[in-house]
Design a protein around this motif. Structure first.
Motif, PDB file in Angstrom:
ATOM      1  N   VAL A   1      15.131  23.581  11.030  1.00  0.00           N
ATOM      2  CA  VAL A   1      15.626  22.664  12.056  1.00  0.00           C
ATOM      3  C   VAL A   1      15.628  21.234  11.526  1.00  0.00           C
ATOM      4  O   VAL A   1      16.619  20.502  11.667  1.00  0.00           O
ATOM      5  CB  VAL A   1      14.796  22.782  13.350  1.00  0.00           C
ATOM      6  CG1 VAL A   1      15.252  21.756  14.376  1.00  0.00           C
ATOM      7  CG2 VAL A   1      14.896  24.194  13.923  1.00  0.00           C
TER       8      VAL A   1
ATOM      9  N   SER B   1      20.880  25.273  11.344  1.00  0.00           N
ATOM     10  CA  SER B   1      19.532  25.767  11.022  1.00  0.00           C
ATOM     11  C   SER B   1      19.502  27.291  11.002  1.00  0.00           C
ATOM     12  O   SER B   1      18.840  27.890  10.144  1.00  0.00           O
ATOM     13  CB  SER B   1      18.485  25.201  11.981  1.00  0.00           C
ATOM     14  OG  SER B   1      18.734  25.595  13.306  1.00  0.00           O
TER      15      SER B   1
ATOM     16  N   LEU C   1      21.464  23.659  15.880  1.00  0.00           N
ATOM     17  CA  LEU C   1      21.156  25.080  16.082  1.00  0.00           C
ATOM     18  C   LEU C   1      21.957  25.963  15.137  1.00  0.00           C
ATOM     19  O   LEU C   1      21.411  26.867  14.500  1.00  0.00           O
ATOM     20  CB  LEU C   1      21.430  25.479  17.537  1.00  0.00           C
ATOM     21  CG  LEU C   1      20.514  24.879  18.594  1.00  0.00           C
ATOM     22  CD1 LEU C   1      21.006  25.242  19.992  1.00  0.00           C
ATOM     23  CD2 LEU C   1      19.081  25.336  18.398  1.00  0.00           C
TER      24      LEU C   1
END
Length: 129
Positions: free
Chosen positions: A12, A80, A77
């Motif tokens: 992330v 990652s 999102l």
């Protein structure tokens, strides 16, 4: 209960750093090439969010800020998860004993792309029945 978690905080943070370093537009353009259907859906939904936010009588400046934050969330999102899947794929295909050697590398760099699969020379299996 065991988890099949693959995304780590490092993934992330790496995605957020990539977004800030390269910019949203560059990441969007790359994802448009790599994941066109997923990105198309995400952009359609972001457009809907933008319209709803503007219809809520927020100032255009605040509306842009909220949509930008939502866009960053979606891009972080997606990138990652892609990085985590790449790492999982590399770990599964690494020679014995080579897993996890580069654990501290890659958090601030773009993940390498996996090599293309060679075309199959074998005929497809015949179905029974």
């Amino acid at each position: 209960m065991p988890s099949d978690r693959i995304v780590t905080s490092k993934d992330v943070l790496g995605a957020l750093m990539q977004l800030r370093r390269r910019g949203h537009q560059a990441v969007l353009e790359e994802l448009e090439q790599l994941e066109p259907d997923l990105l198309e859906y995400a952009l359609e939904q972001l457009g809907s969010v933008h319209k709803l936010v503007l219809d809520g009588e927020l100032s255009p400046r605040l509306a842009r800020r909220l949509v930008r934050q939502t866009e960053e969330l979606a891009l972080a999102l997606i990138t990652s998860l892609r990085a985590a899947h790449l790492r999982l794929w590399q770990d599964e295909h690494a020679p014995d004993g080579a897993e996890g050697e580069d654990e501290n590398e890659g958090a601030t760099t773009d993940p390498p792309r996996p090599p293309p699969s060679p075309p199959s020379t074998e005929p497809p299996p015949e179905e029974d029945g």
